[in-house]
Design a protein around this motif. Structure first.
Motif, PDB file in Angstrom:
ATOM      1  N   ALA A 131       0.831  -1.201   0.000  1.00 24.79           N
ATOM      2  CA  ALA A 131       0.000   0.000   0.000  1.00 24.79           C
ATOM      3  C   ALA A 131       0.871   1.260   0.000  1.00 24.79           C
ATOM      4  O   ALA A 131       1.949   1.293   0.596  1.00 24.79           O
ATOM      5  CB  ALA A 131      -0.919   0.015   1.218  1.00 24.79           C
ATOM      6  N   ALA A 132       0.404   2.286  -0.681  1.00 26.72           N
ATOM      7  CA  ALA A 132       1.100   3.574  -0.661  1.00 26.72           C
ATOM      8  C   ALA A 132       0.984   4.185   0.736  1.00 26.72           C
ATOM      9  O   ALA A 132      -0.087   4.156   1.349  1.00 26.72           O
ATOM     10  CB  ALA A 132       0.496   4.507  -1.704  1.00 26.72           C
ATOM     11  N   GLN A 133       2.088   4.720   1.258  1.00 28.26           N
ATOM     12  CA  GLN A 133       2.097   5.293   2.598  1.00 28.26           C
ATOM     13  C   GLN A 133       2.801   6.649   2.594  1.00 28.26           C
ATOM     14  O   GLN A 133       3.778   6.845   1.857  1.00 28.26           O
ATOM     15  CB  GLN A 133       2.835   4.367   3.573  1.00 28.26           C
ATOM     16  N   TRP A 134       2.316   7.552   3.383  1.00 30.61           N
ATOM     17  CA  TRP A 134       2.986   8.841   3.518  1.00 30.61           C
ATOM     18  C   TRP A 134       2.532   9.534   4.801  1.00 30.61           C
ATOM     19  O   TRP A 134       1.570   9.104   5.443  1.00 30.61           O
ATOM     20  CB  TRP A 134       2.705   9.732   2.306  1.00 30.61           C
ATOM     21  N   PHE A 145      -0.756   8.253   6.560  1.00 31.33           N
ATOM     22  CA  PHE A 145      -1.803   7.779   5.652  1.00 31.33           C
ATOM     23  C   PHE A 145      -1.341   6.487   4.966  1.00 31.33           C
ATOM     24  O   PHE A 145      -0.147   6.265   4.755  1.00 31.33           O
ATOM     25  CB  PHE A 145      -2.093   8.820   4.568  1.00 31.33           C
ATOM     26  N   ARG A 146      -2.301   5.653   4.628  1.00 25.61           N
ATOM     27  CA  ARG A 146      -2.011   4.452   3.856  1.00 25.61           C
ATOM     28  C   ARG A 146      -3.174   4.197   2.908  1.00 25.61           C
ATOM     29  O   ARG A 146      -4.334   4.185   3.330  1.00 25.61           O
ATOM     30  CB  ARG A 146      -1.819   3.255   4.790  1.00 25.61           C
ATOM     31  N   THR A 147      -2.871   4.010   1.642  1.00 27.68           N
ATOM     32  CA  THR A 147      -3.910   3.742   0.650  1.00 27.68           C
ATOM     33  C   THR A 147      -3.840   2.276   0.251  1.00 27.68           C
ATOM     34  O   THR A 147      -2.911   1.846  -0.423  1.00 27.68           O
ATOM     35  CB  THR A 147      -3.727   4.630  -0.599  1.00 27.68           C
ATOM     36  N   GLU A 148      -4.820   1.511   0.687  1.00 21.55           N
ATOM     37  CA  GLU A 148      -4.871   0.082   0.404  1.00 21.55           C
ATOM     38  C   GLU A 148      -5.840  -0.180  -0.744  1.00 21.55           C
ATOM     39  O   GLU A 148      -6.734   0.623  -1.026  1.00 21.55           O
ATOM     40  CB  GLU A 148      -5.319  -0.692   1.645  1.00 21.55           C
ATOM     41  N   ARG A 149      -5.656  -1.359  -1.390  1.00 23.41           N
ATOM     42  CA  ARG A 149      -6.578  -1.718  -2.456  1.00 23.41           C
ATOM     43  C   ARG A 149      -6.715  -3.228  -2.511  1.00 23.41           C
ATOM     44  O   ARG A 149      -5.778  -3.971  -2.207  1.00 23.41           O
ATOM     45  CB  ARG A 149      -6.080  -1.184  -3.810  1.00 23.41           C
ATOM     46  N   SER A 182     -16.486  -1.752   7.371  1.00 18.51           N
ATOM     47  CA  SER A 182     -15.947  -1.345   6.072  1.00 18.51           C
ATOM     48  C   SER A 182     -16.737  -2.009   4.951  1.00 18.51           C
ATOM     49  O   SER A 182     -16.247  -2.905   4.268  1.00 18.51           O
ATOM     50  CB  SER A 182     -14.461  -1.748   6.001  1.00 18.51           C
ATOM     51  N   TYR A 185     -14.976  -1.482   1.247  1.00 21.04           N
ATOM     52  CA  TYR A 185     -13.675  -2.133   1.064  1.00 21.04           C
ATOM     53  C   TYR A 185     -13.754  -3.621   1.461  1.00 21.04           C
ATOM     54  O   TYR A 185     -13.687  -4.509   0.621  1.00 21.04           O
ATOM     55  CB  TYR A 185     -12.622  -1.404   1.894  1.00 21.04           C
TER      56      TYR A 185
END
Length: 355
Positions: A131-134, A145-149, A182, A185
């Protein structure tokens, strides 16, 4: 007899030692199966040297052969290092499902009165992994933040294989994600579980939220064989709970499956579910059951594709492992005194007797 091509992914430390023991079981003189082993060095040193090129080459070979056997390898902690070879392999072979099955080990008393098999069927890719993290600053605080998919195709594969596994175990599908919190998701997996239940009306279906799943596993829900469909991270955690219930995380195999849109298996890669165990390196005391059963699981997959000698060998290896433990030949983690090589020798002897 058709020769099986198996891609062997070498690893690090005790992981490599256990792989070599498992390959002894795969010898044609033992298994009765003609094999062509295509080996790739996935040690940390070689992954660094090739900048993960060896991982990409190994993944391509697995796609071509359809079968892979992997040793445990080191995943370095540094963000700028080569990272996890597992993630690269899983993504590039289009792996969708990881299945880890805990089962009773003869001679070993399970925890919490668990006697029936429990298979955790989890996503192989996506979710919290990759997942993208920032981080950002906000009003004097720091926010992460973390963007999961997740994808519907992976959700379908996990759900479908959970129902197939439950049917094979003569048990039920149990558990699920936290779809109430959720619904968009995690609810996607629940939707595919419901759809699979409609396709398999002969399989008992008991969807339970993930927190209740954990509680149920230690509270008596495992009164029959279970197949638990799970998100990637949930399944990772569940595996680390379920497998030790039977005595040791080293007592079970892990298999990665690629599944196409028609629910057909495209690739299978088997391994032990544990790590490289550096403290056991060179001591000949590590438990080889997980890696030996990985060979059995891989041959079982070949057998399901019509290779009967592989199917016979798979049954013989499973029987050999559990006959050995029943006879009291067990490594220290299971309360025994046998070494790694001694246990493998005992399994090889029993494979010969059962063939």
């Amino acid at each position: 007899m058709r020769t099986l091509t198996i891609v062997v992914l070498e690893g690090d430390e005790t992981g490599q030692e256990l792989l070599e023991q498992a390959l002894r079981v795969l010898e044609p003189s033992v298994s009765g199966v003609e094999v062509d082993l295509e080996r790739f060095d996935l040690s940390l040193e070689n992954r660094r040297r090739t900048e993960n090129g060896v991982c990409h080459d190994a993944a391509a070979a697995i796609v071509a052969a359809g079968l892979g056997l992997k040793a445990a390898a080191i995943t370095p902690e540094g963000a700028d290092d080569v990272g996890s070879p597992n993630r690269i392999i899983r993504e590039e072979v289009d792996g969708k499902v990881i299945v880890r099955t805990g089962r009773r080990i003869p001679g070993v008393t399970p925890i919490a009165g668990v006697h029936h098999p429990i298979s955790v069927c989890r996503m192989a890719v996506g979710d919290a992994y990759g997942a993208a993290q920032w981080r950002e600053s906000s009003n004097g605080d720091e926010i992460a933040f973390r963007t999961e998919r997740i994808s519907r195709s992976v959700c379908r594969a996990v759900a479908e294989f959970a129902f197939r596994t439950a049917k094979a175990l003569r048990g039920r599908v149990y558990g699920g994600p936290k779809w109430t919190v959720s619904p968009v998701y995690e609810g996607m997996l629940k939707e595919e579980m419901d759809a699979a239940a409609n396709r398999h009306p002969d399989v008992r279906y008991e969807p339970v939220l993930i927190d209740a799943t954990y509680a149920g596993l230690v509270g008596g829900a495992a009164d029959a064989p279970l197949a638990i469909p799970a998100l990637n991270r949930d399944g990772d955690l569940l595996s680390d709970l379920v497998l030790p219930l039977y005595g040791s995380i080293a007592g079970a195999e892990s298999i990665l499956l690629g599944i196409d849109a028609a629910d057909r298996t495209t690739v299978a890669m088997a391994e032990a579910p544990h790590g490289t165990a550096p403290a056991l390196l060179g001591k000949d005391v590590a438990n080889p059951i997980g890696m030996i059963l990985a060979v059995a699981a891989l041959l079982q997959q070949a057998g399901e594709s019509g290779h009967e000698p592989a199917a016979q060998a798979s049954r013989a290896i499973y029987a050999g492992v559990f006959d050995a433990t029943a006879a009291g030949i067990r490594t220290p983690d299971l309360g025994g005194h046998a070494g790694t090589t001694q246990f493998t020798d005992a399994v090889i002897d029993r494979i010969g007797l059962s063939r």
